[in-house]
Every structure is written in structure tokens, then in C-alpha cells.
Design a protein around this motif. Structure first.
Motif, PDB file in Angstrom:
ATOM      1  N   HIS A   6       0.835  -1.199   0.000  1.00 27.27           N
ATOM      2  CA  HIS A   6       0.000   0.000   0.000  1.00 27.27           C
ATOM      3  C   HIS A   6       0.868   1.247   0.000  1.00 27.27           C
ATOM      4  N   HIS A  10       0.843   3.820  -3.054  1.00 28.63           N
ATOM      5  CA  HIS A  10       0.339   5.150  -2.701  1.00 28.63           C
ATOM      6  C   HIS A  10       1.381   6.215  -3.067  1.00 28.63           C
ATOM      7  N   CYS A 310      -5.640  11.526   0.274  1.00 28.73           N
ATOM      8  CA  CYS A 310      -6.042  11.320  -1.123  1.00 28.73           C
ATOM      9  C   CYS A 310      -4.947  11.746  -2.109  1.00 28.73           C
TER      10      CYS A 310
HETATM   11  C1  HEM Z   1     -13.144  16.269  -4.513  1.00 27.19           C
HETATM   12  C2  HEM Z   1     -12.539  15.146  -4.846  1.00 27.19           C
HETATM   13  C3  HEM Z   1     -12.007  14.100  -3.893  1.00 27.19           C
HETATM   14  C4  HEM Z   1     -12.207  13.974  -2.543  1.00 27.19           C
HETATM   15  C5  HEM Z   1     -13.033  14.868  -1.625  1.00 27.19           C
HETATM   16  C6  HEM Z   1     -11.473  12.792  -2.123  1.00 27.19           C
HETATM   17  C7  HEM Z   1     -11.393  12.351  -0.809  1.00 27.19           C
HETATM   18  C8  HEM Z   1     -10.644  11.264  -0.405  1.00 27.19           C
HETATM   19  C9  HEM Z   1     -10.515  10.835   0.970  1.00 27.19           C
HETATM   20  C10 HEM Z   1     -11.185  11.469   2.173  1.00 27.19           C
HETATM   21  C11 HEM Z   1      -9.683   9.755   0.983  1.00 27.19           C
HETATM   22  C12 HEM Z   1      -9.175   9.000   2.221  1.00 27.19           C
HETATM   23  C13 HEM Z   1      -9.957   7.740   2.470  1.00 27.19           C
HETATM   24  C14 HEM Z   1      -9.474   7.050   3.746  1.00 27.19           C
HETATM   25  O1  HEM Z   1      -8.770   7.641   4.549  1.00 27.19           O
HETATM   26  O2  HEM Z   1      -9.858   5.891   3.921  1.00 27.19           O
HETATM   27  C15 HEM Z   1      -9.306   9.482  -0.392  1.00 27.19           C
HETATM   28  C16 HEM Z   1      -8.487   8.440  -0.793  1.00 27.19           C
HETATM   29  C17 HEM Z   1      -8.177   8.172  -2.106  1.00 27.19           C
HETATM   30  N1  HEM Z   1      -8.467   8.942  -3.202  1.00 27.19           N
HETATM   31 FE1  HEM Z   1      -9.569  10.644  -3.203  1.00 27.19          FE
HETATM   32  N2  HEM Z   1     -10.868  12.230  -3.224  1.00 27.19           N
HETATM   33  C18 HEM Z   1     -11.153  12.998  -4.322  1.00 27.19           C
HETATM   34  C19 HEM Z   1     -10.729  12.782  -5.621  1.00 27.19           C
HETATM   35  C20 HEM Z   1      -9.917  11.746  -6.032  1.00 27.19           C
HETATM   36  C21 HEM Z   1      -9.475  11.524  -7.397  1.00 27.19           C
HETATM   37  C22 HEM Z   1      -9.818  12.412  -8.603  1.00 27.19           C
HETATM   38  C23 HEM Z   1      -8.719  10.385  -7.389  1.00 27.19           C
HETATM   39  C24 HEM Z   1      -8.014   9.693  -8.522  1.00 27.19           C
HETATM   40  C25 HEM Z   1      -7.471  10.249  -9.540  1.00 27.19           C
HETATM   41  C26 HEM Z   1      -8.675   9.903  -6.026  1.00 27.19           C
HETATM   42  C27 HEM Z   1      -7.998   8.779  -5.619  1.00 27.19           C
HETATM   43  C28 HEM Z   1      -7.935   8.339  -4.321  1.00 27.19           C
HETATM   44  C29 HEM Z   1      -7.265   7.103  -3.919  1.00 27.19           C
HETATM   45  C30 HEM Z   1      -6.546   6.124  -4.839  1.00 27.19           C
HETATM   46  C31 HEM Z   1      -7.420   6.996  -2.533  1.00 27.19           C
HETATM   47  C32 HEM Z   1      -6.916   5.876  -1.625  1.00 27.19           C
HETATM   48  C33 HEM Z   1      -5.608   6.268  -1.015  1.00 27.19           C
HETATM   49  C34 HEM Z   1      -5.017   5.170  -0.145  1.00 27.19           C
HETATM   50  O3  HEM Z   1      -5.743   4.506   0.580  1.00 27.19           O
HETATM   51  O4  HEM Z   1      -3.817   4.996  -0.225  1.00 27.19           O
HETATM   52  N3  HEM Z   1      -9.410  10.749  -5.233  1.00 27.19           N
HETATM   53  N4  HEM Z   1      -9.899  10.422  -1.214  1.00 27.19           N
END
Ligand code: HEM
Length: 361
Positions: A6, A10, A310
Motif C-alpha cells: 500500500h 500510494h 487522497c
Molecule cells: C473532490 C474530490 C475528492 C475527494 C473529496 C477525495 C477524498 C478522499 C478521501 C477522504 C480519501 C481517504 C480515504 C481514507 O482515509 O480511507 C481518499 C483516498 C483516495 N483517493 Fe480521493 N478524493 C477525491 C478525488 C480523487 C481523485 C480524482 C482520485 C483519482 C485520480 C482519487 C484517488 C484516491 C485514492 C486512490 C485513494 C486511496 C488512497 C489510499 O488509501 O492509499 N481521489 N480520497
């Protein structure tokens, strides 16, 4: 995904999505997609359902970043299967032919096959050429790592395909929801809308005057626009909480969490707390003038934090800023009555119907 794999994946994805090279290139793609989409809204002598239309824009950008697929038959096929797949993520756990879960799992299989074929073709192409250009998309990033660490602790190809599909989930609903809610909040707050128009018009005039292209930094340094994005995510972020499971006994402040227990970290409770934000239920983009549009802090975590922060954070802000810029500098809209729904997920009750007209210059 947990542990070392991970952390590694990441970090790789985070570095790529934040890289100036990607932002430079993707800015052009986002602009094209947004402009084309906005112009098509006027052709229709019908209502535009913003929640649906913004989804089309952001899906196109997402698959470009992940797999370099552009509009066409392949993208439509991928989109169709993906939509069927996500319908099954929250449903009754009954896996019988005809049920939602059954159809969703079948679509996931088809998606995996499609993505695996693309990954394998890309791998063959990579083996033929010695060139080490900058990676074009997330497949490139993960394949290179798999190649470079072959024989040691490499990322398997099947894992790459699965990871691409997993990344579509957080990327799919989040950005279009933020775009739609921003338009709703601006519609209801003419003073904030006027300030947003002013800031964006100023940028447009500068660019038109110098016959210059926009750089990604132009959008990211629009202070009020970034304030609007912050305030939208504070008030109505689709990800309003995250789950964590204690892998061992933990003590946080005065709370004891036994091993195996689950904890729901509620972002919206923090974002709507009057101790952290004055008049928390008010849409007030100016509040961020004092603190600066901080990306994350203990009291502002729309993108999470820590190891799972994120990786799409900056890309999302760029997409939303480009969308708002072209919308407010080229068009005016009238929104029909609608309201934000917060449960079970944040969305517009009627998908925010609007009519769009070109701006009279
Ligand atoms: C307004 C837009 C977005 C918001 C508010 C958002 C919010 C979040 C949040 C809160 C998490 C953390 C989840 C956790 O802690 O369990 C997360 C993880 C993630 N997000 Fe976003 N996200 C957004 C857009 C995106 C976009 C556009 C992508 C991809 C291109 C993306 C890819 C990811 C990935 C892959 C994770 C997992 C990270 C990990 O566990 O290592 N997100 N997102």
C-alpha cells in the motif's frame, strides 16, 4: 490494500498525480473536455442535469489519467461496465442471477479483462522500446515499477489491473459532486458568485490580451476560486467520514479503543463544529482569506490525512477550478429549485437541473 505494498503504490501514484508534468499536460485535456461539454449544453433545448453532466466530464479525465483512453467506443464500453459495477457496491448481499450484486460482479469481471488487456499490450510495447519518457498514465507508473523491481518485490500485473479499477471508485463520484454542489451554493449566494466571476474574468482578460495559454498554476492560484472549493468541500463533501479498524489496543486522549473495534472518523462533525468555524452552516468563502486555502489541517480534512491522504487532491482542485473558470467566464445559468441531500450520500435531490446561455459580452 495494506502494509508495504500500500505504502509503495500510494507513494508512486501520489508522486505522479502531483507532478507538474502531468498537471501541465492534463490541463489542456481538462480544458478541452470542459469547453466541449459546456458548449454542448446549449445545443439542448432541454434542462441540463448538472450532476450527470459533470460526471461525464470527470470520467473522461479520470480514464485519461489512469489508462490514456480518449473518448470513443472503448471509453463508452468501459463506462457502461463501470456504472453497472458500482451499483453493486452498496446493495443487498444476494448473489443470484438477476440481482444487482450478481450483475455488478459480472461487470467487474469484464472490466478487469478490458483493463488487463490494455496493461498487457502496454507491457509488450514497453519491452520493445528502451525509451524512458515520462510516464503518461498510472498504468505506465505501475508497470515501470514492476519492471524495475523485477525479481525483487515487484507489483504483479493482475494487481495493476485491479488497482486501476479500484482507483476509479474514489475518483468517480467525488469531483462531479463537488462541481455540482459548488454551482448550487454559488447560485444561492450572488455576492460570492459575483466575486468569483470578477476574479476569473480578470484572468481571462489577461490571457486574452497576451494571447497566452493557461498554465495549471493560473488556475491553482485563483485565490477566491480555491476558497470556494474549500468552502464547498467543508459544507458538503461526498466523503464525510472514514472507517478505521484498530489492529491493536490503542489509547487516543482519554479514549481506549480495543483491538478489532471499528471507529468512524466523522469529517463533517469537525467541519460543522462552531468551535472550528464561525457560523458553520453559512457558505462563506471569505472565511478562508484568514487561514489561507490550506490543503489540509486538523480541522479541515476533505481529502483525509496521514498515510491514506487522497493522492488525487491536487488533480481534483485543478479540475474543479478549470470547470468553474470556463463556466463563469463564458456562460450564465439559471438553476431550478433543488436541495442538497446529505444521506446516505451527499448529492442533489433532483440532480440540479439548470438552463445555460452564453454570456453577453
Ligand atoms: C473532490 C474530490 C475528492 C475527494 C473529496 C477525495 C477524498 C478522499 C478521501 C477522504 C480519501 C481517504 C480515504 C481514507 O482515509 O480511507 C481518499 C483516498 C483516495 N483517493 Fe480521493 N478524493 C477525491 C478525488 C480523487 C481523485 C480524482 C482520485 C483519482 C485520480 C482519487 C484517488 C484516491 C485514492 C486512490 C485513494 C486511496 C488512497 C489510499 O488509501 O492509499 N481521489 N480520497
Amino acid at each position: 490494500m495494506n502494509g508495504n505494498v500500500h505504502k509503495r503504490v500510494h507513494a508512486l501514484i501520489g508522486v505522479f498525480l502531483k507532478s507538474p508534468q502531468l498537471k501541465d499536460r492534463i490541463t489542456r485535456d481538462i480544458e478541452k473536455t470542459v469547453q466541449l461539454s459546456l458548449s454542448s449544453w446549449m445545443d439542448k433545448s432541454r434542462l441540463v442535469y448538472l450532476q450527470d453532466e459533470t460526471k461525464k466530464i470527470t470520467f473522461e479525465i479520470l480514464v485519461r489519467v489512469l489508462l490514456s483512453i480518449g473518448p470513443g467506443e472503448e471509453m463508452d464500453l468501459l463506462k457502461g461496465e463501470f456504472e453497472e459495477f458500482i451499483k453493486g457496491l452498496i446493495c443487498l448481499p444476494i448473489k443470484l442471477p438477476g440481482t444487482r450484486l450478481y450483475k455488478s460482479l459480472q461487470s467487474k469481471e469484464k472490466l478487469l479483462k478490458m483493463v488487463r488487456r490494455i496493461v498487457e499490450e502496454r507491457k509488450m510495447d514497453m519491452e520493445k522500446t528502451e525509451e524512458k519518457d515520462l510516464p503518461n498514465d498510472v498504468i505506465d507508473v505501475l508497470l515501470r515499477d514492476a519492471g524495475e523491481s523485477a525479481g525483487t518485490h515487484c507489483i504483479p500485473l493482475d494487481f495493476i489491473s485491479g488497482n486501476i479499477i479500484e482507483m476509479m471508485i474514489p475518483g468517480e463520484e467525488t469531483v462531479p459532486t463537488a462541481m455540482t454542489i459548488a454551482v448550487k451554493l454559488l447560485t444561492d449566494n450572488p455576492t460570492a458568485l459575483a466575486r468569483l466571476v470578477e476574479e476569473n474574468m480578470e484572468l481571462r482578460r489577461r490571457k486574452d490580451h497576451g494571447c497566452e495559454k493557461y498554465a495549471w498554476m493560473d488556475y491553482m492560484t485563483l485565490t477566491f476560486t480555491q476558497n470556494v472549493i474549500n468552502e464547498t468541500l467543508r459544507l458538503a463533501n461526498i466523503i464525510n467520514a472514514v472507517w478505521r479498524k484498530a489492529l491493536k489496543d490503542v489509547k487516543i486522549k482519554d479514549y481506549f479503543i480495543p483491538e478489532g473495534w471499528c471507529v468512524l472518523a466523522s469529517f463533517s462533525s469537525v467541519h460543522m463544529d462552531g468551535i472550528n468555524y464561525e457560523n458553520p452552516y453559512e457558505f462563506d468563502p471569505w472565511r478562508w482569506d484568514k487561514t489561507g486555502a490550506a490543503v489540509t489541517s486538523n480541522i479541515f480534512t476533505p481529502f483525509g490525512g496521514g498515510q491514506r491522504l487522497c493522492p488525487g487532491l491536487e488533480l481534483s482542485r485543478l479540475e474543479i477550478a478549470i470547470f468553474l473558470h470556463h463556466l463563469v467566464t463564458t456562460y450564465r445559468w439559471v438553476a431550478e429549485k433543488d436541495e442538497i441531500v446529505y444521506f446516505p450520500t451527499v448529492r442533489m435531490k433532483r440532480r440540479l437541473p439548470i438552463t445555460v446561455a452564453p454570456l453577453q459580452q
